[in-house]
Motif scaffolding. Structure first.
Motif, PDB file in Angstrom:
ATOM      1  N   ILE A  22       0.844  -1.269   0.142  1.00 44.45           N
ATOM      2  CA  ILE A  22      -0.098  -0.088   0.040  1.00 44.45           C
ATOM      3  C   ILE A  22       0.792   1.105  -0.049  1.00 44.45           C
ATOM      4  O   ILE A  22       2.013   1.241   0.705  1.00 44.45           O
ATOM      5  CB  ILE A  22      -1.131  -0.026   1.138  1.00 44.45           C
ATOM      6  CG1 ILE A  22      -1.922  -1.129   1.227  1.00 44.45           C
ATOM      7  CG2 ILE A  22      -1.801   1.160   1.017  1.00 44.45           C
ATOM      8  CD1 ILE A  22      -2.831  -1.327   2.413  1.00 44.45           C
ATOM      9  N   ALA A  77      -6.338   4.713   2.336  1.00 44.25           N
ATOM     10  CA  ALA A  77      -6.150   3.285   1.982  1.00 44.25           C
ATOM     11  C   ALA A  77      -7.344   2.473   1.875  1.00 44.25           C
ATOM     12  O   ALA A  77      -7.709   2.188   0.776  1.00 44.25           O
ATOM     13  CB  ALA A  77      -5.079   2.615   2.682  1.00 44.25           C
ATOM     14  N   ARG A  81      -9.144   2.137  -1.857  1.00 44.14           N
ATOM     15  CA  ARG A  81      -8.665   0.638  -2.187  1.00 44.14           C
ATOM     16  C   ARG A  81      -9.904  -0.515  -1.984  1.00 44.14           C
ATOM     17  O   ARG A  81      -9.920  -1.529  -2.602  1.00 44.14           O
ATOM     18  CB  ARG A  81      -7.490   0.136  -1.618  1.00 44.14           C
ATOM     19  CG  ARG A  81      -6.400   0.984  -1.961  1.00 44.14           C
ATOM     20  CD  ARG A  81      -5.058   0.694  -1.311  1.00 44.14           C
ATOM     21  NE  ARG A  81      -4.480  -0.431  -1.881  1.00 44.14           N
ATOM     22  CZ  ARG A  81      -3.519  -0.314  -2.826  1.00 44.14           C
ATOM     23  NH1 ARG A  81      -3.192   1.064  -3.435  1.00 44.14           N
ATOM     24  NH2 ARG A  81      -2.765  -1.264  -3.353  1.00 44.14           N
TER      25      ARG A  81
END
Length: 220
Positions: A22, A77, A81
């Motif tokens: 990430i 994140a 995502r």
């Protein structure tokens, strides 16, 4: 907060390999920007949504004595995502970029019984073509949505518009305020409210506004 926790475990995390994939920062997402830069956003959606999100993250960090930068990283994140309303992170699949004419799509495998997912090709791909999928699932995303949730905007975005509902009464009131229609004329238009189907105006923004592009690029 699960991702925040796994990140804090560093080498001790069972998910270390995935967490390390990430990005280390999400500087393109407005929630990470300083307030002076966020205030330069000229459109209501990114400015308002970003302000509310930044306030919520700060409050949670204070309440639970968490690192605000770390919590903000985890939020970004997941926001950029995760799938299915931020309920699932899909390693490797979530590394694909967005495309409105994608090479693949993400689909669940209900028969697996474990909530799995797979990346399926939707058309033949050329040699060396990047594997992309549509982040919106076919719904389309405006540049406001792309900026807030993913940290980028597109100069050529076929979905960069807003549908504005109207009505004879609203139109009449606007024309009266503009001095084009008399008060009696506006009242007559209001009387048509039930007889005439309400129009809907689609307002396009050609690409992204120069201010929006400048904000996104200066943050990146």
């Amino acid at each position: 907060r699960r991702l925040f926790h796994e990140k804090s475990l560093a080498d001790e995390s069972a998910w270390k390999a995935y967490v390390n994939l990430i990005p280390a920062d999400f500087h393109g997402m407005p929630v990470t920007w300083p307030r002076t830069l966020r205030d330069r956003l000229v459109f209501d959606l990114p400015r308002g949504a970003t302000a509310l999100c930044a306030e919520a993250l700060a409050a949670e960090a204070r309440e639970h004595d968490l690192s605000l930068p770390g919590l903000t990283w985890a939020y970004c994140a997941v926001a950029s995502r995760a799938f299915e309303r931020a309920s699932r992170l899909l390693p490797v699949i979530d590394s694909c970029n967005h495309g409105f004419e994608p090479l693949a799509k993400v689909s669940g495998t209900a028969s697996s019984g474990c909530g799995g997912a797979q990346l399926e090709a939707t058309r033949p791909g050329a040699a060396g073509e990047e594997v992309t999928f549509d982040y919106s699932g076919g719904r389309g995303l405006s540049n406001d949505e792309l900026l807030v949730n993913y940290g980028f905007v597109l100069d050529e975005n076929p979905f960069d518009f807003v549908d504005v509902p109207s009505s004879p009464a609203r139109l009449g009131a606007a024309l009266m305020l503009a001095g084009i229609l008399s008060e009696e004329g506006a009242a007559e238009m209001e009387g048509l409210e039930q007889a005439v189907a309400a129009p809907q105006w689609r307002i396009w923004r050609t690409g992204a506004g120069s201010e929006l592009r400048a904000d996104a690029r200066s943050a990146g």
